[in-house]
Scaffold this active site. Sequence first.
Site, PDB file in Angstrom:
ATOM      1  N   THR A   1       0.814  -1.214   0.000  1.00 46.60           N
ATOM      2  CA  THR A   1       0.000   0.000   0.000  1.00 46.60           C
ATOM      3  C   THR A   1       0.848   1.265   0.000  1.00 46.60           C
ATOM      4  O   THR A   1       0.436   2.300  -0.519  1.00 46.60           O
ATOM      5  CB  THR A   1      -0.954   0.011   1.207  1.00 46.60           C
ATOM      6  OG1 THR A   1      -0.182  -0.129   2.414  1.00 46.60           O
ATOM      7  CG2 THR A   1      -1.954  -1.131   1.113  1.00 46.60           C
TER       8      THR A   1
ATOM      9  N   LYS B   1       3.681   1.693  -1.649  1.00 44.73           N
ATOM     10  CA  LYS B   1       4.068   1.965  -3.030  1.00 44.73           C
ATOM     11  C   LYS B   1       2.901   2.563  -3.818  1.00 44.73           C
ATOM     12  O   LYS B   1       3.088   3.481  -4.618  1.00 44.73           O
ATOM     13  CB  LYS B   1       4.544   0.679  -3.709  1.00 44.73           C
ATOM     14  CG  LYS B   1       5.916   0.205  -3.270  1.00 44.73           C
ATOM     15  CD  LYS B   1       6.355  -0.992  -4.091  1.00 44.73           C
ATOM     16  CE  LYS B   1       7.733  -1.473  -3.698  1.00 44.73           C
ATOM     17  NZ  LYS B   1       8.199  -2.605  -4.531  1.00 44.73           N
TER      18      LYS B   1
ATOM     19  N   ASP C   1      10.760  -2.917  -9.370  1.00 40.50           N
ATOM     20  CA  ASP C   1      11.607  -3.708  -8.492  1.00 40.50           C
ATOM     21  C   ASP C   1      12.670  -2.758  -7.977  1.00 40.50           C
ATOM     22  O   ASP C   1      13.276  -2.018  -8.754  1.00 40.50           O
ATOM     23  CB  ASP C   1      12.244  -4.895  -9.225  1.00 40.50           C
ATOM     24  CG  ASP C   1      12.889  -5.872  -8.247  1.00 40.50           C
ATOM     25  OD1 ASP C   1      12.292  -6.133  -7.189  1.00 40.50           O
ATOM     26  OD2 ASP C   1      13.981  -6.377  -8.536  1.00 40.50           O
TER      27      ASP C   1
ATOM     28  N   GLY D   1      11.085  -0.381   4.675  1.00 39.77           N
ATOM     29  CA  GLY D   1      12.322  -1.019   4.235  1.00 39.77           C
ATOM     30  C   GLY D   1      13.545  -0.439   4.929  1.00 39.77           C
ATOM     31  O   GLY D   1      13.594  -0.324   6.153  1.00 39.77           O
ATOM     32  N   TYR D   2      14.533  -0.038   4.134  1.00 35.60           N
ATOM     33  CA  TYR D   2      15.802   0.455   4.662  1.00 35.60           C
ATOM     34  C   TYR D   2      15.804   1.974   4.885  1.00 35.60           C
ATOM     35  O   TYR D   2      16.844   2.554   5.204  1.00 35.60           O
ATOM     36  CB  TYR D   2      16.945   0.084   3.708  1.00 35.60           C
ATOM     37  CG  TYR D   2      17.107  -1.409   3.506  1.00 35.60           C
ATOM     38  CD1 TYR D   2      17.898  -2.165   4.376  1.00 35.60           C
ATOM     39  CD2 TYR D   2      16.481  -2.077   2.459  1.00 35.60           C
ATOM     40  CE1 TYR D   2      18.049  -3.530   4.196  1.00 35.60           C
ATOM     41  CE2 TYR D   2      16.626  -3.445   2.273  1.00 35.60           C
ATOM     42  CZ  TYR D   2      17.408  -4.160   3.144  1.00 35.60           C
ATOM     43  OH  TYR D   2      17.559  -5.523   2.973  1.00 35.60           O
TER      44      TYR D   2
ATOM     45  N   LYS E   1      10.364  13.076   0.102  1.00 33.27           N
ATOM     46  CA  LYS E   1      10.895  11.816  -0.409  1.00 33.27           C
ATOM     47  C   LYS E   1      10.518  11.624  -1.869  1.00 33.27           C
ATOM     48  O   LYS E   1      11.353  11.248  -2.698  1.00 33.27           O
ATOM     49  CB  LYS E   1      10.382  10.641   0.426  1.00 33.27           C
ATOM     50  CG  LYS E   1      10.924   9.286  -0.030  1.00 33.27           C
ATOM     51  CD  LYS E   1      10.360   8.145   0.797  1.00 33.27           C
ATOM     52  CE  LYS E   1      10.856   6.812   0.268  1.00 33.27           C
ATOM     53  NZ  LYS E   1      10.241   5.659   0.964  1.00 33.27           N
TER      54      LYS E   1
ATOM     55  N   HIS F   1      14.507   7.346  -5.528  1.00 33.80           N
ATOM     56  CA  HIS F   1      14.713   6.471  -6.676  1.00 33.80           C
ATOM     57  C   HIS F   1      13.391   6.134  -7.355  1.00 33.80           C
ATOM     58  O   HIS F   1      13.284   6.142  -8.582  1.00 33.80           O
ATOM     59  CB  HIS F   1      15.406   5.194  -6.234  1.00 33.80           C
ATOM     60  CG  HIS F   1      14.741   4.478  -5.089  1.00 33.80           C
ATOM     61  ND1 HIS F   1      14.389   5.103  -3.914  1.00 33.80           N
ATOM     62  CD2 HIS F   1      14.349   3.190  -4.944  1.00 33.80           C
ATOM     63  CE1 HIS F   1      13.817   4.230  -3.087  1.00 33.80           C
ATOM     64  NE2 HIS F   1      13.777   3.067  -3.693  1.00 33.80           N
ATOM     65  N   ARG F   2      12.347   5.872  -6.552  1.00 31.71           N
ATOM     66  CA  ARG F   2      11.054   5.525  -7.140  1.00 31.71           C
ATOM     67  C   ARG F   2      10.421   6.755  -7.781  1.00 31.71           C
ATOM     68  O   ARG F   2       9.812   6.661  -8.849  1.00 31.71           O
ATOM     69  CB  ARG F   2      10.134   4.938  -6.079  1.00 31.71           C
ATOM     70  CG  ARG F   2       8.835   4.353  -6.660  1.00 31.71           C
ATOM     71  CD  ARG F   2       8.061   3.538  -5.637  1.00 31.71           C
ATOM     72  NE  ARG F   2       8.785   2.318  -5.306  1.00 31.71           N
ATOM     73  CZ  ARG F   2       9.432   2.113  -4.151  1.00 31.71           C
ATOM     74  NH1 ARG F   2       9.431   3.037  -3.206  1.00 31.71           N
ATOM     75  NH2 ARG F   2      10.073   0.993  -3.931  1.00 31.71           N
TER      76      ARG F   2
END
Length: 204
Positions: free
Chosen positions: A11, A13, A73, A157-158, A179, A184-185
């Site tokens: 959710t 993402k 990914d 995550g990290y 963010k 990256h996303r």
Amino acid sequence: MTALLVATRNTAKLSELRRLLDASDLGGIALWGLRDVEEFPEAPETGATFQENALAKARDAAAATGMPAVADDSGLAVDALNGMPGVFSARWSGRHGDDAANLDLVLGQIHDVPDERRGAAFVCAAALVVPGGDETVVVGEWRGRLVRERRGTNGFGYDPIFVPDGEQRTSAELAPEEKDAASHRGIAMRALLPHLRSLTAAAR
């Protein structure tokens, strides 16, 4: 309105992509997640690269549903670990999706690495597959360094141990909008925007 399947059950993402579409003023797209469609067999992530895994997931989703599908990914590439955990980021500890265990393992593996050698990057490959049409894969990278203890409660995550270049805060201490603007996303998804615009234009 064009329905776009985002091949994830995460959710966070989905929320990120919704915010990015809203910020880009790209209307005419209704986002669906895997929880919104009938279940279908999902192939395991066996690709050697983020690009291979993202494309495989998007192809599976598009073929099973007949909908245009986006999949990503992503993971953490740690310099001192020769780019690992990389594509294994979500299951680095041996249990898929156990964020706390994965994070603890990485911290343990670089415990003795001095601060100046704790460089890392978040990497995201995003794929768009249109049934009977084009396939597009883009990549975004977010450079930074890893700190020794968790900080912040945002993200997943990290994020709590990753400090982006030019920042003192971890990714988990950034507001969602901050963010999105740098991650990256965010980079990868913005690279897909022209292709998503083409998708909505073709549906008119």
